[in-house]
Design a protein around this motif. Structure first.
Motif, PDB file in Angstrom:
ATOM      1  N   ALA A  29       0.726  -1.262   0.109  1.00  0.00           N
ATOM      2  CA  ALA A  29       0.091   0.071  -0.013  1.00  0.00           C
ATOM      3  C   ALA A  29       0.899   1.125  -0.004  1.00  0.00           C
ATOM      4  O   ALA A  29       0.637   2.066   0.658  1.00  0.00           O
ATOM      5  CB  ALA A  29      -1.029   0.044   1.103  1.00  0.00           C
ATOM      6  N   ASP A  30       2.107   1.144  -0.860  1.00  0.00           N
ATOM      7  CA  ASP A  30       2.961   2.290  -0.788  1.00  0.00           C
ATOM      8  C   ASP A  30       3.507   2.658  -2.136  1.00  0.00           C
ATOM      9  O   ASP A  30       4.588   3.328  -2.120  1.00  0.00           O
ATOM     10  CB  ASP A  30       3.908   2.094   0.404  1.00  0.00           C
ATOM     11  N   TRP A  31       2.977   2.260  -3.150  1.00  0.00           N
ATOM     12  CA  TRP A  31       3.503   2.773  -4.412  1.00  0.00           C
ATOM     13  C   TRP A  31       2.611   3.870  -4.765  1.00  0.00           C
ATOM     14  O   TRP A  31       1.506   3.977  -4.774  1.00  0.00           O
ATOM     15  CB  TRP A  31       3.376   1.616  -5.623  1.00  0.00           C
ATOM     16  N   HIS A  32       3.546   4.927  -4.956  1.00  0.00           N
ATOM     17  CA  HIS A  32       2.910   6.251  -5.360  1.00  0.00           C
ATOM     18  C   HIS A  32       2.950   6.512  -6.938  1.00  0.00           C
ATOM     19  O   HIS A  32       3.939   6.822  -7.379  1.00  0.00           O
ATOM     20  CB  HIS A  32       3.887   7.300  -4.646  1.00  0.00           C
ATOM     21  N   VAL A  33       1.646   6.497  -7.377  1.00  0.00           N
ATOM     22  CA  VAL A  33       1.519   6.634  -8.549  1.00  0.00           C
ATOM     23  C   VAL A  33       1.371   8.213  -8.799  1.00  0.00           C
ATOM     24  O   VAL A  33       0.178   8.545  -8.507  1.00  0.00           O
ATOM     25  CB  VAL A  33       0.193   5.996  -9.588  1.00  0.00           C
ATOM     26  N   GLY A  34       2.417   9.060  -9.346  1.00  0.00           N
ATOM     27  CA  GLY A  34       2.142  10.328  -9.192  1.00  0.00           C
ATOM     28  C   GLY A  34       3.635  11.050  -9.072  1.00  0.00           C
ATOM     29  O   GLY A  34       4.587  10.346  -9.390  1.00  0.00           O
ATOM     30  N   VAL A  35       3.574  12.227  -8.508  1.00  0.00           N
ATOM     31  CA  VAL A  35       4.936  12.773  -8.446  1.00  0.00           C
ATOM     32  C   VAL A  35       5.024  13.638  -7.082  1.00  0.00           C
ATOM     33  O   VAL A  35       3.978  14.305  -6.377  1.00  0.00           O
ATOM     34  CB  VAL A  35       4.955  13.682  -9.712  1.00  0.00           C
ATOM     35  N   LEU A  36       6.206  13.574  -6.275  1.00  0.00           N
ATOM     36  CA  LEU A  36       6.711  14.475  -5.202  1.00  0.00           C
ATOM     37  C   LEU A  36       7.807  15.400  -5.959  1.00  0.00           C
ATOM     38  O   LEU A  36       8.730  14.971  -6.161  1.00  0.00           O
ATOM     39  CB  LEU A  36       6.995  13.467  -4.200  1.00  0.00           C
ATOM     40  N   GLU A  37       7.490  16.678  -5.441  1.00  0.00           N
ATOM     41  CA  GLU A  37       8.418  17.595  -5.950  1.00  0.00           C
ATOM     42  C   GLU A  37       9.126  18.267  -4.735  1.00  0.00           C
ATOM     43  O   GLU A  37       8.570  18.817  -3.841  1.00  0.00           O
ATOM     44  CB  GLU A  37       7.913  18.764  -6.873  1.00  0.00           C
ATOM     45  N   LEU A  38      10.357  18.241  -4.555  1.00  0.00           N
ATOM     46  CA  LEU A  38      11.154  18.796  -3.464  1.00  0.00           C
ATOM     47  C   LEU A  38      11.455  20.255  -3.618  1.00  0.00           C
ATOM     48  O   LEU A  38      11.480  20.790  -4.604  1.00  0.00           O
ATOM     49  CB  LEU A  38      12.521  18.243  -3.327  1.00  0.00           C
TER      50      LEU A  38
END
Length: 405
Positions: free
Chosen positions: A221-230
């Motif tokens: 339950a921890d695959w992130h389909v999307g994006v994280l921007e620092l």
């Protein structure tokens, strides 16, 4: 001639549907992006968990359309445009992010599986070259795509799209506009290895990186389909769009055709309502590439470590200790969401289950409250508890995040 035709049809059938779909995230079950908002912790319906996003309406962050998919992906009726705008800050964090999590009880974190998706950008609302983007990543970041300037790197910009294991770049290419990059992560959770399959446009997937050692930590339950921007000082937040197509997970042999398996009307393993039995056992990694839960890498070549207050059922995860570790996201439960309860079986396997109770409430004064283990306790813009519950201490990870451990 008949033999040739028959052989061609058989070969095509094998290439189109070689494996068995464990979870289907190709957006075929959604009439529009607003269907994502039907999901909640109390009503876990649909193919995706939708909670990592900003405060605006769902269409500010996710939109669906046939024009958003890879034209060669005939198994998908539509694709998704995932957006970072000036409001895309989740849960008071300083990093922008829009992410979807597979809603399933299927064994997507066991044995040998293939995580499929296609990714594209346009010149309009292009992802910034001056900031690090973590794309289609796992909680422990044992494998992911990255784009843009990498935190701690020389220079000010970077045009590459990268595939990484534990933060180390194993493959890269200039990320040009309007080019579909078709990807499959070949993950063997038993052998603790990850391989990389890739193609562009309508070409069939080929294995470009053979399986390599990785700390394959996932609770399903921890695959992130999307994006994280620092975040990055001195660079303004601009609207950025990322296009996804052909998202699914399969076991068995890999499907190499971008057309994908035949469209499915339902998602295997997806519950129609929450169930107390939906927890997926977490398989602790036995690879030498794992460390104690949630402790950030201390490698001298590591980039900035980002901690996300993920309110999923994920147990504390093990980041890779690769010599060039990536920014690592770890779970920190907030008072606005249910805290994960971790139990240990006789065999030592951790199992995460969602609790209906919230995390311990903090008082209104940051100086008089305490943060729990693995919770955030400092960083730029942070206004929560700055003291940690005994015996834990507040450790600075980077300018944006400090954590109790």
């Amino acid at each position: 001639m008949k033999f040739t035709l028959l052989s061609g049809l058989v070969a095509q059938a094998l290439s189109v549907s070689a494996g068995s779909i464990l979870w289907d995230g190709r957006f075929n079950d959604l009439t529009s992006a607003t269907d994502l908002s039907k999901w909640s912790w109390s009503s876990q319906v649909g193919p995706y968990q939708y909670y990592i996003h900003g405060p605006s309406e769902v269409t500010s962050y996710v939109n669906l359309s046939p024009s958003f998919k890879n034209p060669a992906d005939s198994g998908s009726s539509q694709g998704a445009k995932i957006t970072l705008d000036k409001t895309a800050f989740w849960n008071g964090q300083t990093m922008r992010r829009t992410e979807l999590i597979p809603q399933t009880t299927a064994a997507i974190n066991k044995g040998k599986v293939f995580y499929h998706f296609s990714l594209m950008r346009k010149d309009t609302n292009a992802p910034a070259l001056t900031r690090e983007h973590q794309i289609a990543f796992f909680e422990s970041h044992f494998t992911e795509l990255k784009s843009g300037w990498q935190s701690g790197a020389a220079g000010t910009s970077d045009p590459l799209l990268r595939w990484c294991i534990g933060g180390q770049t194993k493959w890269s290419v200039n990320w040009d506009a309007d080019v579909w990059h078709n990807v499959a992560y070949e993950i063997d959770f038993d052998a603790n290895t990850v391989g990389f399959w890739h193609s562009t446009g309508s070409d069939a997937l080929t294995q470009v990186i053979a399986p390599q050692a990785a700390g394959t930590s996932s609770n399903g339950a921890d695959w992130h389909v999307g994006v994280l921007e620092l975040p990055r000082d001195g660079y303004a937040d601009a609207t950025e769009d990322f296009y996804f197509s052909g998202v699914y997970i399969e076991s068995g042999s890999i499907t190499t055709s971008v057309a994908g398996p035949g469209s499915s009307s339902s998602n295997p393993g997806t519950p129609s309502a929450p169930s107390s039995s939906s927890a997926v056992p977490v398989k602790p990694s036995t690879s030498s590439a794992s460390v104690a839960p949630v402790k950030p890498s201390t490698s001298s070549t590591s980039s900035s470590t980002t901690v996300a207050a993920v309110t999923s059922s994920a147990a504390p995860v093990k980041p890779s200790t690769s010599s060039a570790s990536s920014s690592t996201t770890v779970a920190a439960v907030t008072s606005a969401s249910a805290a994960p309860a971790v139990t240990t079986s006789k065999a030592g396997t951790k199992t995460c289950t969602r609790k209906s109770s919230a995390a311990p409430a903090a008082t209104t004064s940051a100086g008089s409250c305490t943060a729990a283990r693995y919770a955030q306790c400092g960083g730029k813009g942070f206004s929560g508890c700055t003291a940690c519950a005994s015996p834990y201490k507040c450790n600075k990870v980077n300018d944006w995040y400090s954590q109790c451990y």
